[in-house]
Design an enzyme around this catalytic site. Structure first.
Site, mmCIF file in Angstrom:
data_model
loop_
_atom_site.group_PDB
_atom_site.id
_atom_site.type_symbol
_atom_site.label_atom_id
_atom_site.label_comp_id
_atom_site.label_asym_id
_atom_site.label_seq_id
_atom_site.Cartn_x
_atom_site.Cartn_y
_atom_site.Cartn_z
ATOM 1 C CB CYS A 1 -1.980 -0.304 6.678
ATOM 2 S SG CYS A 1 -3.148 -0.335 5.280
ATOM 3 C CG HIS B 1 -5.974 -2.895 2.534
ATOM 4 N ND1 HIS B 1 -4.612 -2.337 1.266
ATOM 5 C CD2 HIS B 1 -6.209 -4.254 1.806
ATOM 6 C CE1 HIS B 1 -5.805 -2.607 0.363
ATOM 7 N NE2 HIS B 1 -6.462 -3.775 0.051
ATOM 8 C CB CYS C 1 -0.747 0.323 0.999
ATOM 9 S SG CYS C 1 -0.439 1.435 2.098
ATOM 10 C CD GLU C 2 -0.931 5.624 -3.973
ATOM 11 O OE1 GLU C 2 -0.089 5.091 -4.407
ATOM 12 O OE2 GLU C 2 -1.212 6.317 -4.349
ATOM 13 C CG HIS C 3 -2.165 5.878 2.125
ATOM 14 N ND1 HIS C 3 -3.628 4.985 1.411
ATOM 15 C CD2 HIS C 3 -2.621 7.009 0.834
ATOM 16 C CE1 HIS C 3 -4.173 5.306 0.245
ATOM 17 N NE2 HIS C 3 -3.234 6.720 -0.453
ATOM 18 C CG HIS C 4 -0.483 2.926 5.900
ATOM 19 N ND1 HIS C 4 -1.725 2.583 5.605
ATOM 20 C CD2 HIS C 4 -0.323 3.764 7.106
ATOM 21 C CE1 HIS C 4 -2.664 3.839 6.211
ATOM 22 N NE2 HIS C 4 -1.707 3.864 6.858
ATOM 23 C CD GLN D 1 -8.744 -4.470 -2.270
ATOM 24 O OE1 GLN D 1 -7.902 -4.211 -1.719
ATOM 25 N NE2 GLN D 1 -9.687 -5.042 -3.336
HETATM 26 ZN ZN LIG Z 1 -2.397 1.726 4.098
#
Ligand SMILES: [Zn+2]
Length: 215
Positions: free
Chosen positions: A170, A168, A99-102, A140
């Site tokens: 995260c 996920h 995931c590009e956020h975490h 996703q």
């Molecule tokens: Zn994430």
């Protein structure tokens, strides 16, 4: 990762990275991981961590090699003219992404269906297309759409359906800490979008037990 996967060419490169793309810079990643360990309050010099920056850098390069995959090159020679016009389905394709956020993994299964238009693709190529888009920093929803749009345009398919089911880390390790939540996303293009009948057939076929299952 296998040792023979690594080549040294001035900068370290990971095998399989296409010549058209720039490989991840393993040397830079390595020193950044050392910085990160320091920032976490660790001692990068202690025994267990000595080779960690190198390992993490190589793992990251491997897990993001999709940036350097050329889809046309990947499909080269694998498109076949055919009169078959029934739905083709490849389901339960395992994937691992980040995931590009975490920068934490999300992983699960992809189900793909398409209605050919005088052309089919070698079945083994579909998981490779999935990998090309999964092995990047992703969300996703974008992963789902990229797989669908690539198949639609490269095959000139009459319709394409893609369903992605994922867990996920995260969500599981932090934040809401929901261990059993599966996120489902889908992208329906062409006849899969315009004809409810086609869409339903696809959804029914991917829900059936796997070959060999007793259901
Ligand atoms: Zn994430």
């Amino acid at each position: 990762m296998a040792k023979q996967g690594i080549k040294r060419q001035g900068r370290q490169q990971v095998e399989g990275v296409s010549k058209s793309g720039r490989a991840a810079d393993v040397d830079v990643l390595q020193s950044l991981v050392t910085e990160m360990l320091l920032a976490l309050g660790e001692k990068p010099g202690r025994n267990g961590l000595l080779k960690t920056p190198e390992r993490v850098a190589k793992a990251l390069a491997f897990m993001t090699q999709g940036y350097h995959r050329d889809i046309d090159q990947l499909l080269n020679g694998a498109l076949f003219p055919i009169e078959y016009d029934e739905m083709v389905i490849v389901k339960d394709i395992d994937f691992f992404s980040m995931c590009e956020h975490h920068l934490l993994p999300f992983y699960g299964r992809v189900h793909v269906g398409y209605l050919p238009n005088k052309k089919v693709v070698g079945l083994s190529k579909i998981p490779r297309i999935v990998d090309a888009f999964a092995r990047r920093l992703q969300v996703q929803e974008r992963l789902t759409v990229q797989i669908a749009e690539t198949l639609k345009s490269k095959l000139n398919a009459r319709g394409v359906g893609v369903v992605v089911e994922a867990r996920h880390l995260c969500m599981m390790m932090r934040g809401v800490e929901k261990q059993n939540t599966v996120a489902v996303s889908s992208s329906m293009l062409g006849t899969f979008r315009s004809q409810p009948q086609t869409r339903l057939e696809f959804l029914k076929l991917i829900r059936r037990g796997s070959v060999g299952d007793s259901d």
